[in-house]
Write an enzyme that holds these catalytic residues in place. Sequence first.
Site, mmCIF file in Angstrom:
data_model
loop_
_atom_site.group_PDB
_atom_site.id
_atom_site.type_symbol
_atom_site.label_atom_id
_atom_site.label_comp_id
_atom_site.label_asym_id
_atom_site.label_seq_id
_atom_site.Cartn_x
_atom_site.Cartn_y
_atom_site.Cartn_z
ATOM 1 N N CYS A 136 1.018 -1.147 0.023
ATOM 2 C CA CYS A 136 0.147 0.122 -0.012
ATOM 3 C C CYS A 136 1.006 1.213 0.133
ATOM 4 O O CYS A 136 2.173 1.175 -0.349
ATOM 5 C CB CYS A 136 -0.731 0.087 1.058
ATOM 6 N N GLN A 137 0.275 2.407 0.460
ATOM 7 C CA GLN A 137 1.250 3.481 0.249
ATOM 8 C C GLN A 137 2.274 3.437 1.316
ATOM 9 O O GLN A 137 3.540 3.827 0.803
ATOM 10 C CB GLN A 137 0.448 4.907 0.829
#
Length: 111
Positions: free
Chosen positions: A67-68
């Site tokens: 994810c980020q």
Amino acid sequence: MFMQLVISSAPATAILMLEEEFKKGHVENSLNIPYMFNTPQGRVKNQKFMEQVSAACGKEEKLVVGCQSGVRSLYATTDLTAEFKHVSNMGGGYEAWLESGFAVNKPQDEL
């Protein structure tokens, strides 16, 4: 969050990002599958996430999930291991991917 899956002979790379994050840049050669949605009430899980991943990927494919920053992907990794045999979390997420200098797609106005 949006999940991007790189479908190739190499392990598929899955990035879980909010739609806004994905639009700012993402791993090359990717397909988006939402894991969560932003709503007026906050983030909610995509109830069809597993169905959509199953339609895009085989149960034997190798999936690397991120994810980020690497935190949200832990939740998706847990879900995915229930049906997929080869799932790993990408520590550090998209931020680490960028810092490592790996290829990404960015909007034309940011190039």
